[in-house]
Design a protein around this motif. Structure first.
Motif, PDB file in Angstrom:
ATOM      1  N   SER A  17       0.831  -1.197   0.000  1.00  9.23           N
ATOM      2  CA  SER A  17       0.000   0.000   0.000  1.00  9.23           C
ATOM      3  C   SER A  17       0.873   1.258   0.000  1.00  9.23           C
ATOM      4  CB  SER A  17      -0.920  -0.017   1.216  1.00  9.23           C
ATOM      5  OG  SER A  17      -1.565   1.208   1.372  1.00  9.23           O
ATOM      6  N   GLU A  18       1.901   1.273   0.834  1.00  8.97           N
ATOM      7  CA  GLU A  18       2.794   2.425   0.900  1.00  8.97           C
ATOM      8  C   GLU A  18       3.569   2.593  -0.407  1.00  8.97           C
ATOM      9  OE1 GLU A  18       5.163   1.984   4.420  1.00  8.97           O
ATOM     10  OE2 GLU A  18       3.495   2.574   5.729  1.00  8.97           O
ATOM     11  N   ALA A  19       3.991   1.491  -0.999  1.00  7.73           N
ATOM     12  CA  ALA A  19       4.702   1.566  -2.276  1.00  7.73           C
ATOM     13  C   ALA A  19       3.775   2.111  -3.359  1.00  7.73           C
ATOM     14  CB  ALA A  19       5.246   0.193  -2.665  1.00  7.73           C
ATOM     15  N   SER A  20       2.523   1.694  -3.330  1.00  3.41           N
ATOM     16  CA  SER A  20       1.536   2.196  -4.287  1.00  3.41           C
ATOM     17  C   SER A  20       1.319   3.697  -4.095  1.00  3.41           C
ATOM     18  CB  SER A  20       0.222   1.433  -4.117  1.00  3.41           C
ATOM     19  OG  SER A  20      -0.798   2.010  -4.874  1.00  3.41           O
ATOM     20  N   LEU A  21       1.173   4.109  -2.838  1.00  5.20           N
ATOM     21  CA  LEU A  21       1.007   5.541  -2.533  1.00  5.20           C
ATOM     22  C   LEU A  21       2.212   6.338  -3.038  1.00  5.20           C
ATOM     23  CD1 LEU A  21      -0.432   5.945   1.086  1.00  5.20           C
ATOM     24  CD2 LEU A  21      -1.390   6.820  -1.037  1.00  5.20           C
ATOM     25  N   LEU A  22       3.404   5.816  -2.784  1.00  5.14           N
ATOM     26  CA  LEU A  22       4.614   6.519  -3.207  1.00  5.14           C
ATOM     27  C   LEU A  22       4.674   6.617  -4.729  1.00  5.14           C
ATOM     28  CD1 LEU A  22       7.022   7.972  -2.039  1.00  5.14           C
ATOM     29  CD2 LEU A  22       8.319   5.863  -2.230  1.00  5.14           C
ATOM     30  N   GLY A  23       4.222   5.588  -5.413  1.00  6.17           N
ATOM     31  CA  GLY A  23       4.159   5.638  -6.881  1.00  6.17           C
ATOM     32  C   GLY A  23       3.227   6.735  -7.356  1.00  6.17           C
TER      33      GLY A  23
END
Length: 195
Positions: A17-23
């Motif tokens: 989820s955090e990686a998606s947000l950062l993307g």
């Protein structure tokens, strides 16, 4: 055993989820950045509070850190967790800020929050212990204090801490060994069981 599997799965979902947000942040999505900001501001503030002991400095470092996250989100390569990347930025910003200070970090300690009005002796003892532990942790050298905090207050492993602090895993282990030893000396007699 099932609880550990659930915790591991939850951590994996959070990391995704955090990686998606950062993307999304890398693509210029302000709402995604706001969400990431809300997730990381309290975590970073807790980490930095024990490092810097200065509320204005904490806010400045957290905001500087999250500004770097906004500006450099596209450079995140996924070789580590987003939290590792963000905490590494915060750690470096804090080290720079502390080295730039002319005075040592203060000894302000948060007041104990709780509703134990019926047991003032217990509450006093908890405050006394909290002050003793905070003072002992504050007395550690910066590198030991940071490694200790990341381990015990943020549940990070040696490899993740090594990445954040940009040092070998064995250096992290050594710092934690010396930190525990120093804390045991500083807290000797403070943590005895009382009736």
């Amino acid at each position: 055993m099932d609880r550990r599997i659930e915790e591991t799965a939850s951590a994996a979902r959070t990391a995704e989820s955090e990686a998606s947000l950062l993307g999304r942040v890398a693509a210029g999505d302000r709402r995604a950045f706001e969400m990431l900001y809300r997730v990381y501001f309290p975590r970073l503030a807790r980490f930095l509070q024990r490092m810097t002991r200065s509320v204005p400095l904490i806010e400045e470092i957290v905001n500087d850190t999250l500004l770097v996250v906004w500006q450099k989100a596209a450079t995140f390569d996924g070789s580590c967790k987003v939290s590792t990347w963000v905490f590494a930025i915060a750690y470096r910003k804090a080290c720079k800020a502390l080295h730039a200070l002319d005075e040592p970090a203060g000894d302000a300690v948060d007041e104990c929050v709780g509703d134990d009005a019926g047991r003032p002796d217990w509450r006093f003892e908890q405050q006394r212990l909290a002050h003793a532990v905070d003072a002992a942790v504050a007395a550690l050298p910066l590198a030991q204090r940071a490694a200790f905090q990341l381990t015990f207050y943020h549940d990070m492993g040696y490899a993740e801490i090594a990445e954040i602090m940009e040092c070998p895993v064995n250096t992290v282990k050594t710092r934690l060994f010396h930190a525990r030893r120093r804390l045991a000396t500083l807290l000797e007699g403070q943590l005895e069981i009382r009736p």
